[in-house]
Design a protein around this motif. Structure first.
Motif, PDB file in Angstrom:
ATOM      1  N   ALA A  84     -15.407  10.544 -12.326  1.00  0.00           N
ATOM      2  CA  ALA A  84     -14.803   9.289 -11.894  1.00  0.00           C
ATOM      3  C   ALA A  84     -13.647   9.591 -10.947  1.00  0.00           C
ATOM      4  O   ALA A  84     -12.830  10.477 -11.222  1.00  0.00           O
ATOM      5  CB  ALA A  84     -14.304   8.504 -13.094  1.00  0.00           C
ATOM      6  N   PRO A  85     -13.585   8.907  -9.819  1.00  0.00           N
ATOM      7  CA  PRO A  85     -12.471   9.158  -8.899  1.00  0.00           C
ATOM      8  C   PRO A  85     -11.171   8.670  -9.524  1.00  0.00           C
ATOM      9  O   PRO A  85     -11.127   7.627 -10.164  1.00  0.00           O
ATOM     10  CB  PRO A  85     -12.836   8.338  -7.661  1.00  0.00           C
ATOM     11  CG  PRO A  85     -13.741   7.269  -8.168  1.00  0.00           C
ATOM     12  CD  PRO A  85     -14.473   7.878  -9.333  1.00  0.00           C
ATOM     13  N   SER A  86     -10.131   9.478  -9.331  1.00  0.00           N
ATOM     14  CA  SER A  86      -8.854   9.082  -9.915  1.00  0.00           C
ATOM     15  C   SER A  86      -8.193   8.055  -9.006  1.00  0.00           C
ATOM     16  O   SER A  86      -8.214   8.177  -7.782  1.00  0.00           O
ATOM     17  CB  SER A  86      -7.946  10.295 -10.101  1.00  0.00           C
ATOM     18  OG  SER A  86      -7.722  10.900  -8.844  1.00  0.00           O
ATOM     19  N   ALA A  87      -7.623   7.068  -9.594  1.00  0.00           N
ATOM     20  CA  ALA A  87      -6.975   6.006  -8.832  1.00  0.00           C
ATOM     21  C   ALA A  87      -5.621   6.513  -8.343  1.00  0.00           C
ATOM     22  O   ALA A  87      -4.925   7.247  -9.050  1.00  0.00           O
ATOM     23  CB  ALA A  87      -6.795   4.780  -9.705  1.00  0.00           C
ATOM     24  N   PRO A  88      -5.251   6.156  -7.127  1.00  0.00           N
ATOM     25  CA  PRO A  88      -3.934   6.587  -6.643  1.00  0.00           C
ATOM     26  C   PRO A  88      -2.837   5.929  -7.471  1.00  0.00           C
ATOM     27  O   PRO A  88      -3.016   4.836  -8.002  1.00  0.00           O
ATOM     28  CB  PRO A  88      -3.901   6.102  -5.192  1.00  0.00           C
ATOM     29  CG  PRO A  88      -4.907   5.016  -5.119  1.00  0.00           C
ATOM     30  CD  PRO A  88      -5.950   5.338  -6.149  1.00  0.00           C
ATOM     31  N   ALA A  89      -1.719   6.623  -7.566  1.00  0.00           N
ATOM     32  CA  ALA A  89      -0.603   6.097  -8.345  1.00  0.00           C
ATOM     33  C   ALA A  89      -0.109   4.814  -7.705  1.00  0.00           C
ATOM     34  O   ALA A  89      -0.008   4.699  -6.488  1.00  0.00           O
ATOM     35  CB  ALA A  89       0.509   7.120  -8.409  1.00  0.00           C
ATOM     36  N   ALA A  90       0.199   3.852  -8.497  1.00  0.00           N
ATOM     37  CA  ALA A  90       0.681   2.566  -7.992  1.00  0.00           C
ATOM     38  C   ALA A  90       2.098   2.743  -7.452  1.00  0.00           C
ATOM     39  O   ALA A  90       2.916   3.457  -8.037  1.00  0.00           O
ATOM     40  CB  ALA A  90       0.660   1.533  -9.103  1.00  0.00           C
ATOM     41  N   LYS A  91       2.351   2.110  -6.329  1.00  0.00           N
ATOM     42  CA  LYS A  91       3.676   2.189  -5.737  1.00  0.00           C
ATOM     43  C   LYS A  91       4.605   1.246  -6.487  1.00  0.00           C
ATOM     44  O   LYS A  91       4.236   0.126  -6.819  1.00  0.00           O
ATOM     45  CB  LYS A  91       3.630   1.791  -4.268  1.00  0.00           C
ATOM     46  CG  LYS A  91       2.847   2.754  -3.418  1.00  0.00           C
ATOM     47  CD  LYS A  91       2.891   2.312  -1.982  1.00  0.00           C
ATOM     48  CE  LYS A  91       2.049   3.242  -1.127  1.00  0.00           C
ATOM     49  NZ  LYS A  91       2.028   2.812   0.261  1.00  0.00           N
ATOM     50  N   ARG A  92       5.789   1.742  -6.734  1.00  0.00           N
ATOM     51  CA  ARG A  92       6.767   0.907  -7.418  1.00  0.00           C
ATOM     52  C   ARG A  92       7.508   0.095  -6.380  1.00  0.00           C
ATOM     53  O   ARG A  92       7.937   0.607  -5.348  1.00  0.00           O
ATOM     54  CB  ARG A  92       7.742   1.760  -8.194  1.00  0.00           C
ATOM     55  CG  ARG A  92       7.075   2.463  -9.369  1.00  0.00           C
ATOM     56  CD  ARG A  92       8.067   3.116 -10.226  1.00  0.00           C
ATOM     57  NE  ARG A  92       8.883   2.072 -10.868  1.00  0.00           N
ATOM     58  CZ  ARG A  92       9.758   2.324 -11.812  1.00  0.00           C
ATOM     59  NH1 ARG A  92       9.974   3.555 -12.210  1.00  0.00           N
ATOM     60  NH2 ARG A  92      10.449   1.355 -12.356  1.00  0.00           N
TER      61      ARG A  92
END
Length: 82
Positions: free
Chosen positions: A65-73
């Motif tokens: 499964a492709p890892s989701a990019p970290a959400a920007k704060r």
């Protein structure tokens, strides 16, 4: 005087016959229900095996499964409500 056991009236014979037929019908009904339950369980096992094989094949084709990019704060802005 009491009747001898060999001397059964027509009513008693008919009642015994009805009870015997009811017991046989009940036994047949129970056997039929058990056969149906066995058939349902066999079908459930078959369908479960098919579903698990389908899911395993889909997981193998999908790969990792492709890892989701970290959400920007985002910076919170304080609002003053008047």
């Amino acid at each position: 005087m009491a009747k001898k056991p060999e001397e059964l009236s027509a009513e008693r014979l008919a009642k015994a016959q009805r009870q015997r037929l009811a017991a046989e019908a009940g036994a047949q009904a129970i056997a039929e229900v058990e056969r149906d339950a066995i058939a349902v369980r066999k079908n459930m096992v078959r369908l479960r095996a098919l579903r698990e094989a389908r899911d395993a094949e889909a997981a193998a084709q999908a790969g990792p499964a492709p890892s989701a990019p970290a959400a920007k704060r985002t910076k919170r802005i304080k609002r003053i409500v008047r």
